[in-house]
Scaffold this motif. Structure first.
Motif: not given
Length: 528
Positions: A302-307
């Motif tokens: 999820q953190l990677s997708q937000c970036e």
């Protein structure tokens, strides 16, 4: 001693309802807000009766629900009562008194439309510069469903019930044998035998029922089945407290603690960050957005997708748990990663390397909840075989030695964790931002549970609740008179309200609506 005397009840007064409502009464805001809306554009169904009693206008019903929820009245029967006795409601609805059944049906049939109303008001708030559009707090809160814990089943619970039934069946069979062996009169024996057989039949029916539920549990993705409201799930409320609930995800703008996005779900927070953040970014029309969230949202994927969406995350991370058999010095956080060489250096100074292959790791404890599959690399070193502190570093003393796993999303995780450490003051604002709406809605208004069944209907009810919260909050910020002037000049943009990446605003007739159509022979017209 003289007292203030009441007015004579038979005194006749010439007074209109308009004179009874003060110019700064907040009920005027509700009236102006709904009057500014085009019911057809929003997808509300307007029924045109060829014969029989005409239907209630959707604007009338929407005003009633907004007033009711803003004043802590949700029951359709109580709302009907308010129409009869409350002077503010009489003024708001023009002295119309819908029956409770019509009131209840309107709420069940317009779930998507309520969400569109919420989104439209957020666009109004954005146009009035009440949203900062830079920082949002994302959080979820559990609301009890119309399904008791007793009517929620998992494999363990089913086995317990089946075991109880088997034991009781054995007891009844033994009792039946004792009755046959006794030398009582035939009539008494017959009555006792019939009573025992009746109980055995009931047990058999219960067993068949539990076996049917057991099959549903085995086929379900999360290993549980709710009987009353099938879409509700048993979720952890706090530590070891579990309730059959819905988990409502919200995004709250930091400037005035106004809600900009919500979605009712029946899952935990682990996979909710990216969707909530992108929805908030879209409606705020921000090029870059900072998102604050608690550790329940800390998920590498999820953190990677937000970036990738240009969303800066400041999400609390879970501290590495200490392992009893390991020295704290050899926890994974003390192994230094060299990004350039793609290697780790252990506390003893040895280099751990990877073969470059990605392996799929299945988190079995979370398999039913999230799918539990992560791609990782393995890092190890041959120096483990002769390392003097091997027993303090790993359990695997006879095999490959210490192995470090690194997720493909670890870089995004590290950047997020660094921001949490260095921007502590910003992260500490999260609770004051996120808890403001839930404190008002759950503590002050008492809305800790839902009244409807099914995810879509529950989502619609929260559309009413969160619209009321935003209205109340905006009244506090702007005042009634100023807000009234703004609403009377407002020209809603329905295209922006209907457009949403994560929400489907395709309005369709529900089964309940079809039933009404058949009974009353109405011709419903939907906006093109």
């Amino acid at each position: 001693m003289n007292y203030i005397q009441p007015q004579n009840r038979e005194q006749i007064e010439m007074m209109s309802m308009e004179m009874l409502i003060a110019p700064n009464n907040e009920v005027r805001v509700l009236d102006a807000f709904v009057e500014a809306l085009n019911m057809k554009q929003l997808g509300f169904c307007e029924a045109l009766a060829d014969e029989g009693r005409p239907p209630f206008h959707p604007a009338t019903m929407l005003k009633l629900y907004l007033y009711g929820y803003m004043n802590r009245v949700r029951s359709s029967r109580r709302l009907e009562k308010e129409c009869e006795r409350n002077i503010e409601v009489k003024w708001l609805l023009g002295n119309i008194v819908p029956n409770y059944h019509s009131i209840a049906d309107f709420r069940k049939e317009h779930s998507s439309q309520f969400k569109a109303v919420f989104r439209l008001f957020v666009i109004f708030l954005r146009g009035e510069n009440l949203l900062g559009k830079k920082t949002v707090g994302i959080d979820g809160s559990k609301f009890r469903a119309v399904n008791s814990k007793k009517n929620n089943y998992n494999e363990k619970k089913i086995k317990k019930h089946l075991a109880y039934i088997e034991n009781k069946a054995v007891e009844y069979m033994q009792e039946l044998d004792r009755v046959d062996a006794e030398e009582n009169n035939k009539k008494e024996k017959f009555i006792r035998r019939q009573d025992i057989k009746k109980k055995l039949k009931q047990l058999k029916e219960r067993k068949l029922n539990y076996e049917a539920i057991q099959k549903q549990v085995e086929q379900s993705a999360d290993g549980q089945v709710s009987v009353t409201d099938p879409e509700s799930k048993a979720l952890i409320i706090n530590k070891n407290i579990v309730e059959v609930s819905y988990n409502t995800q919200t995004a709250v703008d930091a400037q005035n603690n106004l809600l900009v996005h919500y979605e009712a779900t029946n899952r935990n927070d682990a996979k909710a960050l990216h969707k909530a953040a992108t929805e908030a970014k879209e409606i705020l029309q921000s090029e870059e957005l900072t998102v604050l969230a608690d550790k329940g949202y800390h998920n590498g994927e999820q953190l990677s997708q937000c970036e990738k969406e240009n969303i800066v995350t400041v999400v609390a991370y879970r501290e590495q748990p200490s392992v009893k058999h390991l020295d704290k010095k050899y926890l994974v956080e003390n192994f230094r990663y060299n990004k350039k060489n793609d290697t780790y250096t252990c506390p003893q100074g040895h280099t751990l390397r990877s073969n470059g292959n990605w392996y799929k790791k299945n988190h079995r404890s979370e398999k039913r909840k999230t799918g539990g599959i992560t791609e990782v690399k393995h890092y190890k070193t041959p120096h483990c075989k002769n390392c003097p502190v091997l027993n303090q570093c790993t359990k695997n003393t006879r095999g490959r030695g210490r192995v470090i796993e690194r997720s493909k999303h670890q870089d995004a995780v590290d950047r997020n964790n660094h921001r949490v450490k260095t921007q502590r003051e910003l992260y500490n604002r999260r609770q004051t931002i996120c808890e403001h709406p839930f404190g008002t809605i759950k503590r002050a208004w008492g809305y800790t549970y839902t009244l409807l069944k099914g995810l879509k209907k529950v989502d619609g009810e929260f559309g009413i609740i969160f619209t009321c919260y935003n209205l109340r909050r905006t009244i506090s910020i702007m005042g009634v008179e100023k807000l009234l002037k703004k609403l009377k000049k407002w020209k809603p943009d329905y295209k922006k309200a209907m457009k949403s990446r994560g929400n489907n605003f395709l309005f369709t007739k529900t089964a309940s609506l079809s039933r009404i159509t058949a009974l009353q022979n109405f011709s419903y017209q939907l906006a093109a």
